[in-house]
Write an enzyme that holds these catalytic residues in place. Structure first.
Site, PDB file in Angstrom:
ATOM      1  N   GLU A   1       2.996  -5.496  -8.965  1.00  0.00           N
ATOM      2  CA  GLU A   1       2.907  -4.077  -8.568  1.00  0.00           C
ATOM      3  C   GLU A   1       3.739  -3.784  -7.322  1.00  0.00           C
ATOM      4  O   GLU A   1       3.935  -2.635  -6.968  1.00  0.00           O
ATOM      5  CB  GLU A   1       1.436  -3.674  -8.374  1.00  0.00           C
ATOM      6  CG  GLU A   1       0.772  -4.104  -7.071  1.00  0.00           C
ATOM      7  CD  GLU A   1       0.389  -5.583  -7.005  1.00  0.00           C
ATOM      8  OE1 GLU A   1       0.805  -6.368  -7.881  1.00  0.00           O
ATOM      9  OE2 GLU A   1      -0.318  -5.951  -6.039  1.00  0.00           O
TER      10      GLU A   1
ATOM     11  N   HIS B   1       2.334 -10.763  -7.368  1.00  0.00           N
ATOM     12  CA  HIS B   1       2.060  -9.310  -7.281  1.00  0.00           C
ATOM     13  C   HIS B   1       3.154  -8.462  -7.942  1.00  0.00           C
ATOM     14  O   HIS B   1       4.028  -7.935  -7.244  1.00  0.00           O
ATOM     15  CB  HIS B   1       1.956  -8.894  -5.810  1.00  0.00           C
ATOM     16  CG  HIS B   1       0.670  -9.276  -5.169  1.00  0.00           C
ATOM     17  ND1 HIS B   1      -0.407  -8.427  -5.075  1.00  0.00           N
ATOM     18  CD2 HIS B   1       0.277 -10.430  -4.596  1.00  0.00           C
ATOM     19  CE1 HIS B   1      -1.407  -9.033  -4.473  1.00  0.00           C
ATOM     20  NE2 HIS B   1      -1.009 -10.259  -4.158  1.00  0.00           N
TER      21      HIS B   1
ATOM     22  N   CYS C   1      -3.573 -11.944  -8.755  1.00  0.00           N
ATOM     23  CA  CYS C   1      -3.875 -12.705  -7.536  1.00  0.00           C
ATOM     24  C   CYS C   1      -5.389 -12.823  -7.319  1.00  0.00           C
ATOM     25  O   CYS C   1      -6.037 -13.573  -8.040  1.00  0.00           O
ATOM     26  CB  CYS C   1      -3.138 -12.100  -6.355  1.00  0.00           C
ATOM     27  SG  CYS C   1      -2.898 -13.281  -5.030  1.00  0.00           S
TER      28      CYS C   1
ATOM     29  N   ILE D   1       1.485 -13.813  -2.352  1.00  0.00           N
ATOM     30  CA  ILE D   1       0.811 -13.566  -1.076  1.00  0.00           C
ATOM     31  C   ILE D   1      -0.517 -14.318  -1.062  1.00  0.00           C
ATOM     32  O   ILE D   1      -1.445 -13.952  -1.770  1.00  0.00           O
ATOM     33  CB  ILE D   1       0.553 -12.057  -0.856  1.00  0.00           C
ATOM     34  CG1 ILE D   1       1.861 -11.265  -0.981  1.00  0.00           C
ATOM     35  CG2 ILE D   1      -0.095 -11.823   0.499  1.00  0.00           C
ATOM     36  CD1 ILE D   1       1.676  -9.755  -1.001  1.00  0.00           C
ATOM     37  N   ARG D   2      -0.593 -15.371  -0.301  1.00  0.00           N
ATOM     38  CA  ARG D   2      -1.789 -16.238  -0.283  1.00  0.00           C
ATOM     39  C   ARG D   2      -2.320 -16.429  -1.703  1.00  0.00           C
ATOM     40  O   ARG D   2      -3.496 -16.222  -2.002  1.00  0.00           O
ATOM     41  CB  ARG D   2      -2.865 -15.657   0.641  1.00  0.00           C
ATOM     42  CG  ARG D   2      -2.421 -15.668   2.116  1.00  0.00           C
ATOM     43  CD  ARG D   2      -3.551 -15.364   3.066  1.00  0.00           C
ATOM     44  NE  ARG D   2      -4.210 -14.141   2.722  1.00  0.00           N
ATOM     45  CZ  ARG D   2      -5.491 -14.032   2.402  1.00  0.00           C
ATOM     46  NH1 ARG D   2      -6.272 -15.094   2.409  1.00  0.00           N
ATOM     47  NH2 ARG D   2      -6.010 -12.875   2.105  1.00  0.00           N
TER      48      ARG D   2
ATOM     49  N   GLY E   1      -6.138  -8.768  -3.361  1.00  0.00           N
ATOM     50  CA  GLY E   1      -6.945  -8.408  -2.191  1.00  0.00           C
ATOM     51  C   GLY E   1      -7.658  -9.656  -1.727  1.00  0.00           C
ATOM     52  O   GLY E   1      -7.044 -10.711  -1.649  1.00  0.00           O
ATOM     53  N   GLU E   2      -8.930  -9.539  -1.467  1.00  0.00           N
ATOM     54  CA  GLU E   2      -9.711 -10.679  -1.008  1.00  0.00           C
ATOM     55  C   GLU E   2     -10.876 -10.861  -1.983  1.00  0.00           C
ATOM     56  O   GLU E   2     -11.808 -10.058  -1.990  1.00  0.00           O
ATOM     57  CB  GLU E   2     -10.186 -10.408   0.417  1.00  0.00           C
ATOM     58  CG  GLU E   2     -10.741 -11.613   1.120  1.00  0.00           C
ATOM     59  CD  GLU E   2      -9.780 -12.801   1.134  1.00  0.00           C
ATOM     60  OE1 GLU E   2      -8.589 -12.614   1.444  1.00  0.00           O
ATOM     61  OE2 GLU E   2     -10.231 -13.911   0.810  1.00  0.00           O
ATOM     62  N   SER E   3     -10.786 -11.915  -2.791  1.00  0.00           N
ATOM     63  CA  SER E   3     -11.766 -12.051  -3.868  1.00  0.00           C
ATOM     64  C   SER E   3     -13.202 -12.154  -3.356  1.00  0.00           C
ATOM     65  O   SER E   3     -14.122 -11.612  -3.973  1.00  0.00           O
ATOM     66  CB  SER E   3     -11.414 -13.242  -4.750  1.00  0.00           C
ATOM     67  OG  SER E   3     -11.307 -14.414  -3.982  1.00  0.00           O
TER      68      SER E   3
HETATM   69  N1  GLN Z   1      -6.262 -15.333  -0.996  1.00  0.00           N
HETATM   70  C1  GLN Z   1      -6.917 -14.245  -1.661  1.00  0.00           C
HETATM   71  C2  GLN Z   1      -8.263 -14.696  -2.236  1.00  0.00           C
HETATM   72  O1  GLN Z   1      -8.578 -15.828  -2.179  1.00  0.00           O
HETATM   73  C3  GLN Z   1      -6.027 -13.669  -2.746  1.00  0.00           C
HETATM   74  C4  GLN Z   1      -4.775 -13.098  -2.148  1.00  0.00           C
HETATM   75  C5  GLN Z   1      -4.192 -11.945  -2.881  1.00  0.00           C
HETATM   76  O2  GLN Z   1      -4.814 -11.328  -3.733  1.00  0.00           O
HETATM   77  N2  GLN Z   1      -2.976 -11.596  -2.504  1.00  0.00           N
HETATM   78  O3  GLN Z   1      -8.998 -13.896  -2.734  1.00  0.00           O
END
Ligand code: GLN
Length: 190
Positions: free
Chosen positions: A173, A171, A77, A135-136, A46-48
């Site tokens: 999952e 990922h 991630c 993913i990112r 997600g987005e930390s």
């Molecule tokens: N770029 C996100 C972050 O810095 C992590 C990306 C992800 O969990 N797929 O939190």
């Protein structure tokens, strides 16, 4: 046995499905109380930065920090970024549960996300390649001497372990295999 999934933000549901497919009861963790019911916790992608904000808002930060010192925890991630000792690009605070340094968004932007095969080391229980959805993703740039590498992508360690902590920069999952979930569940049973 019940396994928790941190559910303040991010890719929660795919982990719910994986745990159910392995006959493990998932518990969505949104409160400190939920931590007392579970044998281990998945910190999803997600987005930390958003997760840190929400963890503080819901007063989960301190209880979670304590939980991951003792019990099995698996960061995926963004979850790796939460568990890592040092975070850069940009610098961000963390739960400081595994002795690694990570660089956030190290492979570029959303449209530079990719799927590629990742390779087992001799420490991983089987010899098959694993599909890695990045993913990112963060990159692990330093590992303490007790951190073990289980899977690699090119030069990078992408699944690592130190004691009770497991950390995966891609990922698992989102792909068909449940091998990483199985591995984590075994860790929770032990
Ligand atoms: N770029 C996100 C972050 O810095 C992590 C990306 C992800 O969990 N797929 O939190």
């Amino acid at each position: 046995m019940k396994v928790g999934i941190l559910a303040v933000q991010g890719a929660v549901q795919p982990h719910v499905e994986k745990l159910k497919s392995l006959k493990v009861e998932p518990v969505l963790v949104r409160t400190p109380e939920a931590l007392s019911q579970i044998s281990g916790i998945i910190l999803p992608g997600g987005e930390s930065s958003a997760m840190i904000h929400l963890l503080k808002l819901t007063r989960l930060w301190d209880p979670l920090k304590e939980f991951v010192q003792m019990k099995p925890a698996w960061g995926v991630c963004a979850g790796v970024i939460l568990l890592a000792k040092d975070v850069s690009h940009p610098v961000q605070e963390s739960l400081d549960a595994i002795d690694i340094s990570v660089t956030r968004n190290a492979y570029g932007r959303q449209n530079e996300s990719f799927i590629d095969q990742v390779k087992p080391t001799e420490r991983w229980p089987d010899k098959n390649l694993v599909e890695g959805v990045f993913i990112r993703a963060p990159r692990i740039t330093r590992m303490g001497s007790n951190v073990k590498t289980l899977l690699t992508h090119r030069e990078d360690a992408v699944l690592v372990e130190e004691n009770n902590i497991l950390a995966t920069t891609f990922h698992p999952e989102l792909t068909e295999s449940a091998s990483l979930h199985k591995y984590f569940i075994e860790k929770c049973v032990r």
